[in-house]
Structure formats: structure tokens, C-alpha cells
Design a protein around this motif. Structure first.
Motif, PDB file in Angstrom:
ATOM      1  N   TYR B  33      -3.002  -3.525   1.280  1.00 50.98           N
ATOM      2  CA  TYR B  33      -1.627  -3.978   1.125  1.00 50.98           C
ATOM      3  C   TYR B  33      -0.687  -2.864   1.576  1.00 50.98           C
ATOM      4  N   PHE B  35       3.553  -1.687   1.669  1.00 52.81           N
ATOM      5  CA  PHE B  35       4.827  -1.906   0.994  1.00 52.81           C
ATOM      6  C   PHE B  35       5.900  -1.009   1.594  1.00 52.81           C
ATOM      7  N   ARG B  50       6.627  -6.570   1.066  1.00 61.16           N
ATOM      8  CA  ARG B  50       5.190  -6.330   0.935  1.00 61.16           C
ATOM      9  C   ARG B  50       4.453  -7.145   1.984  1.00 61.16           C
ATOM     10  N   MET B  95      -1.880   0.485  -0.273  1.00 57.68           N
ATOM     11  CA  MET B  95      -2.783   0.334  -1.411  1.00 57.68           C
ATOM     12  C   MET B  95      -4.013  -0.457  -0.987  1.00 57.68           C
ATOM     13  N   PRO B  97      -7.320  -2.757  -2.232  1.00 54.92           N
ATOM     14  CA  PRO B  97      -7.543  -3.636  -3.379  1.00 54.92           C
ATOM     15  C   PRO B  97      -8.322  -2.923  -4.464  1.00 54.92           C
ATOM     16  N   ALA B  98      -8.050  -3.266  -5.697  1.00 55.11           N
ATOM     17  CA  ALA B  98      -8.719  -2.625  -6.825  1.00 55.11           C
ATOM     18  C   ALA B  98     -10.205  -2.938  -6.847  1.00 55.11           C
ATOM     19  N   ASP B 105      -6.828   3.317  -6.779  1.00 52.86           N
ATOM     20  CA  ASP B 105      -6.311   4.515  -6.125  1.00 52.86           C
ATOM     21  C   ASP B 105      -4.809   4.619  -6.253  1.00 52.86           C
ATOM     22  N   GLY B 106      -4.181   3.594  -6.711  1.00 52.13           N
ATOM     23  CA  GLY B 106      -2.727   3.615  -6.765  1.00 52.13           C
ATOM     24  C   GLY B 106      -2.139   3.501  -5.375  1.00 52.13           C
ATOM     25  N   LEU B 107      -0.856   3.671  -5.302  1.00 48.98           N
ATOM     26  CA  LEU B 107      -0.139   3.639  -4.042  1.00 48.98           C
ATOM     27  C   LEU B 107      -0.190   5.013  -3.377  1.00 48.98           C
TER      28      LEU B 107
END
Lengths: 114, 119
Positions: B33, B35, B50, B95, B97-98, B105-107
Motif C-alpha cells: 500500500y 499513501f 491511498r 506499507m 500487508p500485515a 512493519d508499520g509505515l
């Protein structure tokens, strides 16, 4: 809908002290991430909490620790403060990882270490 | 590790003009992603737009649009009909994906572009 809030707004500490910063997540969000933003830089990821457990961590030493509470609010604790810890600390909340990745930020806490 | 590069430390345009902010990134991930966030002098970071990497269509939000070039790993932000209230630091962020393994990892942010809209 309540946005992300942080307290305090400003904080001054001396080297070697400990500090606790607080964050309340946006209504409906259960994931909280913390970032450190040095002057003139982009934020750097410290860690993320989901379901009261650390869900990921950036390149920060163990003296940076956190908590998440059942109401999804969170704390960032920094022990043995160093001068380089002076920064804006941002909290961001989001829906559960894997479902929604947009993070919404609070206004930040400005920490000055003397 | 991912990196995000914003090569324009500062830009200045006249009100009502169109401005484009550049962002490139480096990753080995295929799905991710992107942003753009805005940080006014009041310092609260605000989401501008986004983009999901699997979507070929460029995202738009009113006066804000992106030019997403996945192969070139480029993600520029275009602001049309710029307004005085657009004056702010603009950060590009990445980012993964989780569920891509290894926890969140966060942004990952770039260093930002200071955009100044002149009256």
C-alpha cells in the motif's frame, strides 16, 4: 466519531529519566502504532500493538516499550532518556491488521530531553 | 527493507496552479500500500490519498490524484487548483500487508516535501 488523541502535548525531561506518553485510539480502531519524528525528518516506526500484544517493531532499542489496554488505548514508555530521544512522538490507530491498513494519526507529543 | 525517496525537499507554486510531488520507493514485495500524508504546521498528520498496489487505476480524492507506476516504483501526487491551505509538509509512505510475514512493519516514510502555496 472520536479521533486519535495524545497526551501530554509537550514534555521536558532530563537525560536518564523515564517518560510515559499516552494515546487513545479512534473509535472502532483496535490497533495502535507509535512513531518517532525527529526535526525535519519523516516519522520512523517504533512498534505496533494489536490485542494488547506487540505486533511488530522497528529498529528501536528495548528501552522503548509499550502497552495496550483492553479499551485499545496505548502507552509508550522510554527509559534512560538520551538527548537524541528529543522528537515528536506520533500515535496512529487503525482497524485490525490485514483488514484495513490506513493509519490515522494523533496530534503528537513533543518531547524535549535536556 | 523498504525505502521511500522524496527528491524535492521544498516546492513553491502560486495559488490555483497545479503541482506534482515526486516519490519513488524500493521494495521486493508485489502487494503493498502507498499513501500520501499531509502535515500542516499544526503538526497533525492527515491522510491525503491511498493506493493499493494491486489496483491499476490511479486513486483520486477531489483535487488530489496520484500517478502510480508500479514497474518504475513511482508514486507521484498531483494537486490541482492549489489552495493556501495546501501549504504543508507532504510525506509519501509505504506499507506492506500485515499478513506478509514477520509481523507489522508499520509505515515507511520519505523525508517529506515542504510545499508552499503563494497567494
Amino acid at each position: 466519531e472520536t479521533g486519535v488523541t495524545q497526551s501530554p502535548t509537550h514534555l521536558i525531561k532530563t537525560r536518564g529519566q523515564q517518560v510515559t506518553l499516552r494515546c487513545s485510539s479512534q473509535s472502532g480502531h483496535n490497533t495502535v502504532s507509535w512513531y518517532q519524528q525527529a526535526l525535519g525528518q519523516g516519522p520512523q516506526f517504533i512498534f505496533q500493538y494489536y490485542r494488547e500484544e506487540e505486533n511488530g517493531r522497528g529498529n528501536f532499542p528495548p528501552r522503548f516499550s509499550g502497552l495496550q489496554f483492553p479499551n485499545y488505548s496505548s502507552e509508550l514508555n522510554v527509559n534512560a532518556l538520551e538527548l537524541d530521544d528529543s522528537a515528536l512522538y506520533l500515535c496512529a490507530s487503525s482497524l485490525a491488521p490485514g483488514r484495513q491498513h490506513t493509519q490515522y494519526f494523533g496530534p503528537g507529543t513533543r518531547l524535549t530531553v535536556l | 527493507a523498504q525505502t521511500v525517496t522524496q527528491s524535492q525537499p521544498e516546492m513553491s507554486v502560486q495559488e490555483a496552479e497545479t503541482v506534482t510531488l515526486s516519490c519513488t520507493y524500493d521494495t521486493s514485495e508485489n502487494n503493498y500500500y502507498l499513501f500520501w500524508y499531509k502535515q500542516p504546521p499544526s503538526r497533525q498528520m492527515i491522510l491525503v490519498i491511498r493506493q493499493e498496489a494491486y489496483k491499476q487505476q490511479n486513486a483520486t480524492e477531489n483535487r488530489f490524484s496520484v500517478n502510480f507506476q508500479k514497474a518504475a516504483k513511482s508514486f507521484s501526487l498531483k494537486i490541482s487548483d492549489s489552495q493556501l491551505g495546501d501549504t504543508a509538509m507532504y510525506f509519501c509512505a509505504f506499507m506492506k500487508p500485515a499478513n506478509s510475514g514477520g509481523g507489522a512493519d508499520g509505515l515507511t516514510f520519505g523525508k517529506g516535501t515542504h510545499l508552499i502555496i503563494q497567494p
